[in-house]
Design a protein around this motif. Structure first.
Motif, short mmCIF file in Angstrom:
data_model
loop_
_atom_site.label_atom_id
_atom_site.label_comp_id
_atom_site.label_asym_id
_atom_site.label_seq_id
_atom_site.Cartn_x
_atom_site.Cartn_y
_atom_site.Cartn_z
N LEU A 134 1.06 -1.02 -0.37
CA LEU A 134 -0.42 -0.16 0.13
C LEU A 134 0.70 1.17 -0.21
O LEU A 134 2.23 1.30 0.59
CB LEU A 134 -0.94 0.15 1.07
N GLY A 138 -3.12 4.06 2.47
CA GLY A 138 -3.68 3.53 1.23
C GLY A 138 -4.55 2.67 2.47
O GLY A 138 -4.78 2.89 3.48
N ARG A 286 -2.82 2.47 5.87
CA ARG A 286 -1.47 2.22 6.24
C ARG A 286 -0.77 3.26 7.26
O ARG A 286 -1.18 4.56 7.09
CB ARG A 286 -0.91 1.40 5.16
#
Length: 287
Positions: A134, A138, A286
């Motif tokens: 990611l 993300g 994330r």
């Protein structure tokens, strides 16, 4: 497969029943996909990865939103069904591989999606690899279906467990109990500091999915659920059960007798069972 094999190894069985799986398993509410995308401000043209795409029911929703999708699954039959479902869409690329082994670019994805598949990934690899794929901020978006406890389902669950105890007494104690929706959501909230602990809780804690490091990899865990009443005939219940890992964990010599007793029980209830089913999205960012 050996019914006594470790639980996670049963993630390998679905490719052998891909067509039956596609026919029997439900899809996911488009609204939950939109909730996940909205969390990251993700729109058409963004690149996402899907872990365990199966026969493509979630893949189809992602492709329809104009996303660039890398769909990963270890089963060639599953991916064959997914290809047919998306009709050769140019914005979908399929990878026949286990997620643990798939060669995917780090930091390239706005979101990682997985529908009732991430629990088959080895947790000591999966959470870290998901975060690595990611981009900063993300979205991790994991979806599942689960029965939820109500008056009718409590009775049906007790009867099903009695039949399972008769034919597979070594398996019945490992089956997570049905829980009410408010219990599921409260338990998720209590564990929200660690995304892997939330996912382990939602899956029923039988798969041992929690790892301490996930608390540092993901933040802002949120859980969203949609509940619906569903009714299934004995034939529909049997067809779906044959696509579950639980079915393959029952000794092959006992399966016919198990199905006969289960069908007899359903027929005694008028030939169908009614209950509540939740589609649940767990999302996080994330860190």
């Amino acid at each position: 497969m050996d019914p006594q094999a470790p639980l996670r190894s049963f993630g390998q069985v679905f490719d052998g029943v891909a067509e039956a799986y596609d026919a029997a398993r439900p899809g996911y509410p488009p609204e939950l996909v939109d909730v996940a995308l909205a969390r990251g401000g993700i729109g058409a043209g963004a690149r996402v990865v899907e872990v365990g795409c199966g026969t493509g029911k979630l893949t189809e929703l992602l492709a329809a939103r104009g996303l660039e999708v890398d769909a990963v699954d270890p089963g060639p039959n599953m991916i064959g069904a997914a290809r047919r479902r998306v009709g050769g869409a140019a914005n979908v690329r399929f990878h026949v591989a286990r997620f643990e082994d798939a060669d995917l670019p780090a930091g390239a994805y706005a979101a990682l999606f997985s529908a009732i598949a991430f629990h088959w990934v080895e947790p000591t690899v999966g959470w870290r690899k998901a975060a690595a794929l990611l981009e900063p901020g993300g979205v991790l978006a994991l979806l599942l279906h689960t029965g939820v406890r109500d008056e009718a389902s409590t009775r049906h669950e007790a009867e099903f467990r009695a039949i399972l105890r008769k034919h597979a007494p070594e398996i019945e104690p490992t089956l997570p109990p049905l829980r009410a929706l408010d219990e599921l959501l409260a338990g998720a909230e209590a564990r929200s500091a660690n995304a892997s602990e939330v996912w382990d809780w939602l899956m029923g804690e039988a798969h041992e999915l929690a790892v301490p490091e996930a608390a540092e990899l993901f933040s802002g865990v949120e859980v969203t659920a949609q509940v619906e009443r569903v009714e299934h005939t004995a034939d529909e219940i049997a067809a779906r059960f044959r696509t579950t890992s639980l079915y393959f964990r029952i000794d092959p010599s006992r399966r016919a007798a198990f199905e006969a007793d289960d069908r007899r029980n359903i027929e005694e209830h008028g030939g169908s069972l009614t209950g509540s089913r939740a589609a649940i999205l767990m999302s996080a960012r994330r860190a």
